[in-house]
Design a protein around this motif. Structure first.
Motif, PDB file in Angstrom:
ATOM      1  N   PRO A 390      29.384  97.911-125.762  1.00 32.24           N
ATOM      2  CA  PRO A 390      28.265  99.432-125.348  1.00 32.24           C
ATOM      3  C   PRO A 390      27.865  99.236-124.286  1.00 32.24           C
ATOM      4  O   PRO A 390      27.417 100.837-124.003  1.00 32.24           O
ATOM      5  N   LYS A 391      28.230  98.478-123.696  1.00 31.84           N
ATOM      6  CA  LYS A 391      27.155  98.857-121.827  1.00 31.84           C
ATOM      7  C   LYS A 391      28.507  99.084-121.541  1.00 31.84           C
ATOM      8  O   LYS A 391      28.383  99.324-120.031  1.00 31.84           O
ATOM      9  N   GLY A 392      29.445  99.331-121.755  1.00 28.21           N
ATOM     10  CA  GLY A 392      30.997  99.583-121.073  1.00 28.21           C
ATOM     11  C   GLY A 392      31.786  98.519-120.044  1.00 28.21           C
ATOM     12  O   GLY A 392      32.751  98.313-119.400  1.00 28.21           O
ATOM     13  N   ASP A 393      31.672  97.085-120.394  1.00 28.14           N
ATOM     14  CA  ASP A 393      31.784  96.650-119.571  1.00 28.14           C
ATOM     15  C   ASP A 393      33.269  96.165-120.980  1.00 28.14           C
ATOM     16  O   ASP A 393      33.525  96.198-122.226  1.00 28.14           O
ATOM     17  N   LEU A 394      34.740  96.128-119.925  1.00 29.37           N
ATOM     18  CA  LEU A 394      35.695  95.383-120.379  1.00 29.37           C
ATOM     19  C   LEU A 394      36.368  93.739-119.936  1.00 29.37           C
ATOM     20  O   LEU A 394      35.999  93.132-119.482  1.00 29.37           O
ATOM     21  N   THR A 395      36.363  93.563-120.814  1.00 28.88           N
ATOM     22  CA  THR A 395      36.873  92.319-121.814  1.00 28.88           C
ATOM     23  C   THR A 395      38.703  92.301-122.181  1.00 28.88           C
ATOM     24  O   THR A 395      38.880  92.868-123.029  1.00 28.88           O
ATOM     25  N   PRO A 396      39.955  92.253-121.192  1.00 26.53           N
ATOM     26  CA  PRO A 396      40.930  91.367-121.901  1.00 26.53           C
ATOM     27  C   PRO A 396      41.439  90.230-123.027  1.00 26.53           C
ATOM     28  O   PRO A 396      40.196  89.670-122.582  1.00 26.53           O
ATOM     29  N   LEU A 397      41.467  90.880-124.266  1.00 25.34           N
ATOM     30  CA  LEU A 397      42.031  90.115-125.494  1.00 25.34           C
ATOM     31  C   LEU A 397      43.209  89.231-125.305  1.00 25.34           C
ATOM     32  O   LEU A 397      44.138  89.832-125.542  1.00 25.34           O
TER      33      LEU A 397
END
Length: 401
Positions: A390-397
């Motif tokens: 919800p903060k807009g941080d992007l994390t690859p899975l």
């Protein structure tokens, strides 16, 4: 700086007996956002359908801005708390008015007496407190129609809250209460606006971008990541799928009539989106189509594309003019990113004279002969997946889809 935020709900008063469920979902979303941004210890209570968050330290501007982006919130009030005695709140109110740094201003006092057992009525409180303001600020004057400032007094069950700062939210319904959508993100102006509009209507979303590598480079992904980070701030946590699609587009373009290329690209994107929806249990597809804005968005093309989907296709921009879409993109902060130049395979393969009134006979014949279900399933299977907070941080899975 304020340690208390009062959240005013938007459409939840319409929901009758379902209201507690909606409030629970909204509270969970707000709490998640506060935890990401705020360092203080926060307590919560619901008083007369107002959600009250109280912290051991003041809420900063970033936290307040993030809360305002949460769908379901009509407005938030930065507040201070007083005892349920008028004499106790007068100095607090005067202090709040002093913060504006003006002597000559217009105002009106607005009291909401939710606790009807409180012995003084709202109009009486308005007059009493208005009088106190005029004593402190002799140059001020009351304006009930267009005041510069509207200090608000909320009389709830245990306390009185005083606020001179009400900030509007995006409104609508809490995210997740209206189902789950696959949002086809293109990198243009329209699809991010469509996403925002359906976030407001309470739809959780999973973003899908069809990456036409090797016919377009990796640079376009940075643009998609940037848009996803912005749109993720209107969600309670979501995912982005980067679906490899270049070889399929090339295959389609070599086997179909040239004028049908673009609309057939879209057909198979919609089919792939449906397979993704099967996998993650989404309810519908979302696009940024606006009627007749481009050739693939004529009534004929949109109607025939609907036949490619096992689920409803939502098009919230369908009746908007381009300037209206641009204005909304500027408002939500996606416009500057959307207009950045990027490679587009649909443009690369674009026909000279695209079809605007497709033949159903040809469409059905091509669909029957051109069977690529397994290829589409493999595209979805091989998608790169990213978690968006919800903060807009992007994390690859890694290894997940």
């Amino acid at each position: 700086m304020y340690n208390i935020i009062l959240v005013n709900l938007h459409e939840l008063w319409l929901k009758g007996k379902n209201r507690p469920i909606y409030i629970k979902v909204l509270r969970k979303h707000i709490s998640k956002v506060i935890k990401l941004y705020h360092q203080g210890e926060v307590s919560f209570f619901n008083d007369f359908q107002r959600l009250i968050f109280s912290s051991t330290i003041p809420f900063d501007g970033d936290t307040i801005s993030a809360i305002r982006k949460i769908p379901g919130i009509h407005s938030i009030m930065l507040a201070r708390e007083g005892k349920k005695e008028i004499e106790d709140i007068i100095p607090i109110l005067i202090e709040e008015m002093t913060k504006f740094g003006l002597e000559d201003f217009s105002f009106k006092v607005l009291t909401t007496r939710s606790d009807k057992n409180f012995p003084i009525t709202s109009p009486e409180i308005n007059k009493l407190l208005g009088h106190e303001i005029l004593l402190k600020f002799p140059k001020a004057h009351v304006d009930l129609r267009k005041p510069q400032f509207t200090p608000e007094i909320l009389i709830l069950s245990k306390s009185i809250f005083i606020s001179a700062k009400r900030l509007l939210g995006v409104g609508g319904l809490p995210v997740g209460m209206s189902g789950h959508l696959i949002t086809l993100l293109s990198g243009g102006i329209d699809s991010p606006v469509a996403s925002f509009m359906m976030s407001k209507r309470g739809c959780a979303q999973t973003f899908a971008f069809f990456h036409a590598y090797p016919f377009v480079g990796e640079e376009v992904l940075e643009k998609i990541f940037s848009l996803a980070k912005i749109l993720g701030q209107f969600q309670a946590g979501c995912r982005l799928y980067i679906i490899p699609f270049g070889e399929i587009q090339n295959h389609i373009s070599k086997n179909c009539r040239e004028e049908y290329r673009t609309v057939l690209f879209r057909k198979f994107m919609i089919e792939a989106a449906n397979f993704l929806a099967d996998q993650i249990k989404a309810d519908a597809i979302l696009t940024g189509d606006s009627i007749s804005q481009v050739s693939s968005q004529t009534i004929g093309n949109l109607s025939i594309l609907d036949k490619s989907s096992f689920r409803p296709i939502f098009r919230p921009l369908i009746g908007l003019n381009k300037n209206e879409i641009v204005e909304k993109a500027q408002e939500i902060g996606t416009f500057e990113t959307s207009i950045l130049p990027h490679d587009d395979a649909c443009s690369l393969f674009a026909p000279l004279r695209p079809v605007i009134n497709p033949s159903l006979k040809y469409w059905e014949k091509f669909s029957e002969e051109f069977q690529i279900k397994e290829d589409l399933l493999n595209c979805v299977k091989n998608a790169k997946v990213y978690e968006i907070s919800p903060k807009g941080d992007l994390t690859p899975l890694e290894g997940k889809n």
